[in-house]
Design a protein around this motif. Structure first.
Motif, short mmCIF file in Angstrom:
data_model
loop_
_atom_site.label_atom_id
_atom_site.label_comp_id
_atom_site.label_asym_id
_atom_site.label_seq_id
_atom_site.Cartn_x
_atom_site.Cartn_y
_atom_site.Cartn_z
N VAL A 375 27.66 -2.50 22.81
CA VAL A 375 28.01 -1.53 21.77
C VAL A 375 28.62 -2.26 20.58
O VAL A 375 29.85 -2.30 20.41
CB VAL A 375 29.00 -0.46 22.31
CG1 VAL A 375 29.21 0.64 21.26
CG2 VAL A 375 28.50 0.14 23.61
N PRO A 376 27.79 -2.89 19.74
CA PRO A 376 28.31 -3.46 18.49
C PRO A 376 28.69 -2.35 17.53
O PRO A 376 28.22 -1.20 17.67
CB PRO A 376 27.13 -4.28 17.96
CG PRO A 376 25.93 -3.62 18.53
CD PRO A 376 26.34 -3.09 19.88
N ASN A 377 29.53 -2.65 16.58
CA ASN A 377 29.97 -1.59 15.66
C ASN A 377 29.92 -2.05 14.21
O ASN A 377 30.04 -3.24 13.91
CB ASN A 377 31.37 -1.10 16.03
CG ASN A 377 32.42 -2.20 16.00
OD1 ASN A 377 32.91 -2.59 14.93
ND2 ASN A 377 32.77 -2.72 17.17
N VAL A 378 29.72 -1.07 13.34
CA VAL A 378 29.74 -1.29 11.90
C VAL A 378 31.18 -1.16 11.42
O VAL A 378 31.79 -0.08 11.54
CB VAL A 378 28.84 -0.28 11.17
CG1 VAL A 378 28.90 -0.49 9.66
CG2 VAL A 378 27.40 -0.37 11.66
N LYS A 379 31.75 -2.24 10.92
CA LYS A 379 33.14 -2.25 10.52
C LYS A 379 33.37 -1.37 9.29
O LYS A 379 32.64 -1.44 8.31
CB LYS A 379 33.61 -3.68 10.23
CG LYS A 379 33.35 -4.67 11.35
CD LYS A 379 34.08 -4.33 12.63
CE LYS A 379 33.86 -5.40 13.68
NZ LYS A 379 34.48 -5.05 14.98
N ASP A 380 34.43 -0.54 9.38
CA ASP A 380 34.85 0.31 8.26
C ASP A 380 33.67 1.08 7.67
O ASP A 380 33.46 1.11 6.44
CB ASP A 380 35.52 -0.54 7.19
CG ASP A 380 36.60 0.24 6.43
OD1 ASP A 380 36.80 1.43 6.74
OD2 ASP A 380 37.23 -0.34 5.53
N ALA A 381 32.89 1.70 8.57
CA ALA A 381 31.65 2.37 8.14
C ALA A 381 31.90 3.53 7.20
O ALA A 381 31.03 3.89 6.41
CB ALA A 381 30.88 2.86 9.38
N GLY A 382 33.08 4.14 7.27
CA GLY A 382 33.38 5.29 6.41
C GLY A 382 33.42 4.96 4.93
O GLY A 382 33.30 5.85 4.09
N ARG A 383 33.56 3.69 4.59
CA ARG A 383 33.62 3.29 3.17
C ARG A 383 32.25 2.92 2.61
O ARG A 383 32.15 2.58 1.43
CB ARG A 383 34.57 2.10 3.00
CG ARG A 383 36.02 2.42 3.30
CD ARG A 383 36.90 1.19 3.11
NE ARG A 383 38.31 1.48 3.33
CZ ARG A 383 39.16 1.88 2.39
NH1 ARG A 383 38.71 2.04 1.15
NH2 ARG A 383 40.42 2.13 2.66
N LEU A 384 31.22 2.97 3.42
CA LEU A 384 29.89 2.54 2.98
C LEU A 384 29.12 3.69 2.36
O LEU A 384 29.23 4.85 2.79
CB LEU A 384 29.09 1.97 4.16
CG LEU A 384 29.71 0.79 4.90
CD1 LEU A 384 28.80 0.35 6.04
CD2 LEU A 384 30.00 -0.37 3.96
N SER A 385 28.30 3.35 1.35
CA SER A 385 27.37 4.35 0.81
C SER A 385 26.23 4.56 1.80
O SER A 385 26.11 3.84 2.79
CB SER A 385 26.81 3.85 -0.53
OG SER A 385 26.00 2.69 -0.33
#
Length: 500
Positions: A375-385
């Motif tokens: 389960v890799p994750n996208v760091k701080d995904a909420g700030r991405l367009s």
């Protein structure tokens, strides 16, 4: 300063204490460069390539492939000044277990162990960590026990020379004896570890990617006996699987003639034993701990995603999106991120006497790989367009498929999506990753009859399954969060206008 430097196995992730050597990318006598990958090691989290800490010539390899090595144990010795002249002739000793011989202390002269601050740039595997922390965690040094070695499948026998004169009983533990006079013990050659791109009988190399070689090792298939069907004659996964299934079929009995024969046919020769280690072992431990620690609750919601599928089609048609792989998972991820903004308690952790609510979202995406579920994750995904999120998801999936996901990419997740729809499954009851409070299962999108504007029509429909920690998220909060995700997927364009 000594020319010979020993490189210890570094800590490849928080809390890891050992790693299995999958593939040596160099051999004794090779000249290597600084930061050149020298070995591929599998830990409980991922398989990673370790770069060289020094440039020079490989003098010794201490552990063969398939060996599990403790963090802090030396794995390779490098001559950092091979042009300064020959070293003292090595004298070697063989271990009683039959492992590779290891050079004596005199053979490597004054061997220098890798210092905490080496020539590798901070942050690289094997080098000092940012802030001055050494790469090996305190308390995870080498053990006093010998390294564990995985049993290997026996290779085909090699031709043997003519039989020597019979040995007397004095030969045992005292060298070789010919007749009545003892002879000198033959010199044991310096250790050699061959590249796992195995040599074939014709003297060439077996071309196979590391995941294919790993699969062949697990299935007990000898790569040297196969003819590759891939580019340039390389061996593919299909070649290995076909060889494994062919061997299994050949081992099965043609007919059962009696009850006794039927019972005997269910013996060990028709069983496959797969070692539980690496990623699979860590996954089992995490899932067991999570299942019996956090009280799970799962809710389901079936939604009409016809408009979402049409929005994806329009997105693919835009000029700036034509080179980007766009899938329904992108909209599900965006829906989860927007729903977290409305219900931040979903993105939190139970910490015993307090609940830690995260103001950032490290969005995990469950991925099935040859080594097990990660389960890799996208760091701080909420700030991405939306475009940045699409690029990050594509990179995450491609890295996971290639088996190159780093331990850092799998650490620190706060909320997870598991896309079971790619397997044709409608939904599921996923288990929470340890430390997270919610995980969303995204099922297959199917064309189904649906009441739309008072009429039954064929619509694109999917089912969502949300599992959450009932200590943090009660039924009301979980239901509102799932409802908001469903509302976004029902009409994403309207939700984007209303929520952002």
């Amino acid at each position: 300063m000594s020319r010979i430097k020993e490189f210890n196995l570094p800590d490849l992730g928080e809390g890891l204490t050992e790693g299995e050597i999958l593939t040596w990318l160099v051999k004794v006598g090779d000249t290597i460069e600084l930061n050149q990958p020298i070995v591929e090691v599998e830990t409980a989290k991922a398989a990673v390539e370790i770069p060289a800490k020094w440039a020079g010539q490989v003098q010794a390899i201490f552990h063969p492939e398939g060996t599990t090595v403790e963090v802090g144990s030396p794995i390779i010795a490098i001559d950092t000044d091979p042009g300064a002249g020959p070293l003292e002739a090595p004298s070697t000793t063989a271990t009683p277990t039959g492992d590779l011989p290891t050079p004596s202390a005199a053979s490597l002269a004054a061997v220098e162990v890798a210092p905490a601050e080496g020539m590798v740039e901070p942050g690289l595997i094997g080098g000092p960590a940012p802030g001055g922390r050494t790469a090996v965690l305190v308390g995870y040094g080498p053990r006093t026990t010998t390294a564990k070695r995985r049993p290997r499948k026996a290779l085909p026998p090699t031709p043997t020379p003519a039989p020597a004169p019979a040995l007397t009983s004095a030969a045992v533990d005292h060298g070789v004896v010919v007749g009545d006079k003892p002879a000198a013990i033959p010199t044991i050659p310096a250790p050699q570890v061959h590249d796992r791109r195995d040599e074939v009988s014709g003297g060439g190399l077996v071309l196979a990617k590391p995941p294919v070689r790993k699969l062949a090792k697990d299935l007990g298939v000898d790569l040297r006996a196969l003819t590759g069907s891939g580019p340039l004659g390389s061996i593919t996964r299909e070649d290995v699987q076909q060889a494994a299934s062919g061997a299994t079929t050949a081992a099965e009995p043609v007919a059962v003639t009696s009850v006794a024969t039927s019972a005997a046919s269910f013996g060990a020769d028709r069983e496959q034993r797969i070692p539980v280690k690496g990623v699979r072992k860590l996954t089992a431990e995490n899932m067991s701990r999570s299942a019996f620690t956090a009280p799970h609750v799962t809710e389901f919601l079936t939604v009409d995603v016809t408009r979402a599928m049409k929005a994806l089609d329009r997105l693919r048609g835009r000029r700036e999106w034509r080179d980007v792989r766009v899938s329904p998972l992108l909209l599900v991820a965006k829906a989860v991120l927007l729903a977290v903004q409305r219900h931040p308690m979903v993105n939190s952790t139970w910490a015993g006497d307090e609940i830690v609510v995260k103001e950032y979202v490290n969005l995990g995406i469950a991925a099935a790989t040859e080594r097990g579920l990660i389960v890799p994750n996208v760091k701080d995904a909420g700030r991405l367009s939306l475009r940045e999120l699409a690029d990050a998801l594509n990179e995450l999936v491609q890295t996971a498929k290639s088996g190159r996901t780093s331990p850092a990419a799998m650490s620190g997740g706060t909320l997870t999506i598991t896309n079971v729809g790619v397997f044709g499954v409608d939904t599921g009851t996923p288990i929470l990753p340890p430390g997270e409070s919610a995980i969303l299962a995204f099922g297959a999108v199917r064309e189904m009859p649906w009441v739309h504007k008072g009429k039954v029509k064929a619509r694109q429909v999917t089912t969502l399954g949300l599992s959450f920690d009932h200590r943090i998220i009660d039924g009301e909060l979980g239901s509102k969060f799932l409802r908001d995700v469903g509302d976004f997927l029902t009409d994403p364009e309207a939700a984007l206008l209303a929520w952002t």
